[in-house]
Design an enzyme around this catalytic site. Structure first.
Site, PDB file in Angstrom:
ATOM      1  N   GLY A  84      -0.402   6.967  -1.441  1.00  0.00           N
ATOM      2  CA  GLY A  84      -1.861   6.960  -3.021  1.00  0.00           C
ATOM      3  C   GLY A  84      -1.699   8.600  -4.555  1.00  0.00           C
ATOM      4  O   GLY A  84      -2.221   7.587  -5.051  1.00  0.00           O
TER       5      GLY A  84
ATOM      6  N   ILE B 290      -3.011   9.108   0.685  1.00  0.00           N
ATOM      7  CA  ILE B 290      -4.133   8.141   1.655  1.00  0.00           C
ATOM      8  C   ILE B 290      -4.242   9.744   3.069  1.00  0.00           C
ATOM      9  O   ILE B 290      -3.589   9.577   3.136  1.00  0.00           O
ATOM     10  CB  ILE B 290      -3.820   7.216   1.883  1.00  0.00           C
ATOM     11  CG1 ILE B 290      -4.295   6.102   1.231  1.00  0.00           C
ATOM     12  CG2 ILE B 290      -5.368   6.972   2.809  1.00  0.00           C
ATOM     13  CD1 ILE B 290      -4.845   5.205   0.534  1.00  0.00           C
TER      14      ILE B 290
END
Length: 273
Positions: free
Chosen positions: A123, A69
């Site tokens: 992520g 992220i």
């Protein structure tokens, strides 16, 4: 084809049922921005509804799959002030929004194959664990990194990874945050195959995806749906679900075509879904 800020969707060959979906922020090593979480489920929904798309190959533009992220996205989530109860409710809603973007991979009826090169961190692991099949190149490396950022991974890794690599391996990888190689990912069962180079990865995954795309779309989407349902069901519930599924889907033109092609020793041709 739709235009996205963070993604690139294209067909490698005009007559192919295989569509490429690339994370497309190579200068940021495909870090996941706020725009990604809005666009990704829209792109998957569009491919899901596209009768020409049979299989989706998910990859990253440039040298890396995904570096996690984007820090700016994390900051925008963390910098909330005011009433504790209300900011907590807002944060929960935000996390659910981000989770939903990753779960869109499982909601998509078409198989999603991850082709992983370079970094697959944080992520990135959330994304690939939601994919149906995973392959990587020899230079790929992985890390469940959230613990090093003072976070508990919350977009699906802690829920999906244990079912793929085993509970003990998932616990060790999540608590240490350590980097592990493509070869180790293969030993864990996180990836099905390691290819010698990025070119071999692209070519190998293309052949596998084309093979799946040539099969009955009813059989392929049914197999994905039933396997995902069975993951959360008892054996009896899973058998009941597939009996109900096949009672409505089994007697199809695809079945007749598959049988006659087998008898005539030719390749079957199936209608689009």
């Amino acid at each position: 084809m739709e235009h996205y800020k963070t993604l690139h969707v294209f067909q490698k060959s005009p007559n192919s049922g295989v569509f490429q979906l690339n994370l497309n922020r190579p200068s940021q090593r495909n870090a996941l921005s706020r725009d990604f979480f809005t666009e990704f489920p829209i792109a998957l929904q569009s491919l899901d509804q596209n009768p020409n798309a049979s299989v989706i190959v998910l990859s990253g533009t440039g040298d890396h799959f995904c570096s996690g992220i984007d820090i700016k996205t994390l900051n925008s989530i963390a910098n909330d002030s005011g009433d504790r109860g209300r900011s907590g409710e807002r944060l929960r809603r935000d996390i659910k929004f981000l989770q939903d973007a990753i779960t869109a991979i499982e909601r998509c009826r078409k198989p999603v194959i991850a082709a992983i090169k370079g970094a697959c961190i944080g992520g990135g692991i959330d994304i690939v664990t939601a994919c149906d099949i995973r392959y990587c190149s020899e230079d790929a490396f992985f890390s469940v990194k959230e613990v090093d950022l003072g976070l508990t991974a919350d977009l699906g890794t802690l829920q999906r990874l244990p079912g793929i690599v085993g509970f003990g391996n998932a616990m060790e990888l999540a608590l240490t945050g350590r980097r592990f190689s493509g070869q180790e990912a293969k030993e864990f069962g996180l990836v099905s195959q390691v290819f010698g180079s990025n070119e071999e990865l692209d070519e190998g995954v293309k052949i596998i995806a084309e093979g799946i795309a040539a099969k009955s779309p009813l059989a392929v989407t049914g197999t994905k749906a039933v396997l995902l349902r069975s993951r959360e069901s008892s054996l009896e519930q899973g058998l009941d679900y597939v009996a109900t599924w096949n009672s409505s889907m089994l007697v199809s033109d695809d079945l007749m075509e598959a049988v006659s092609a087998h008898l005539q020793k030719r390749k079957p041709t199936f209608s689009k879904l």
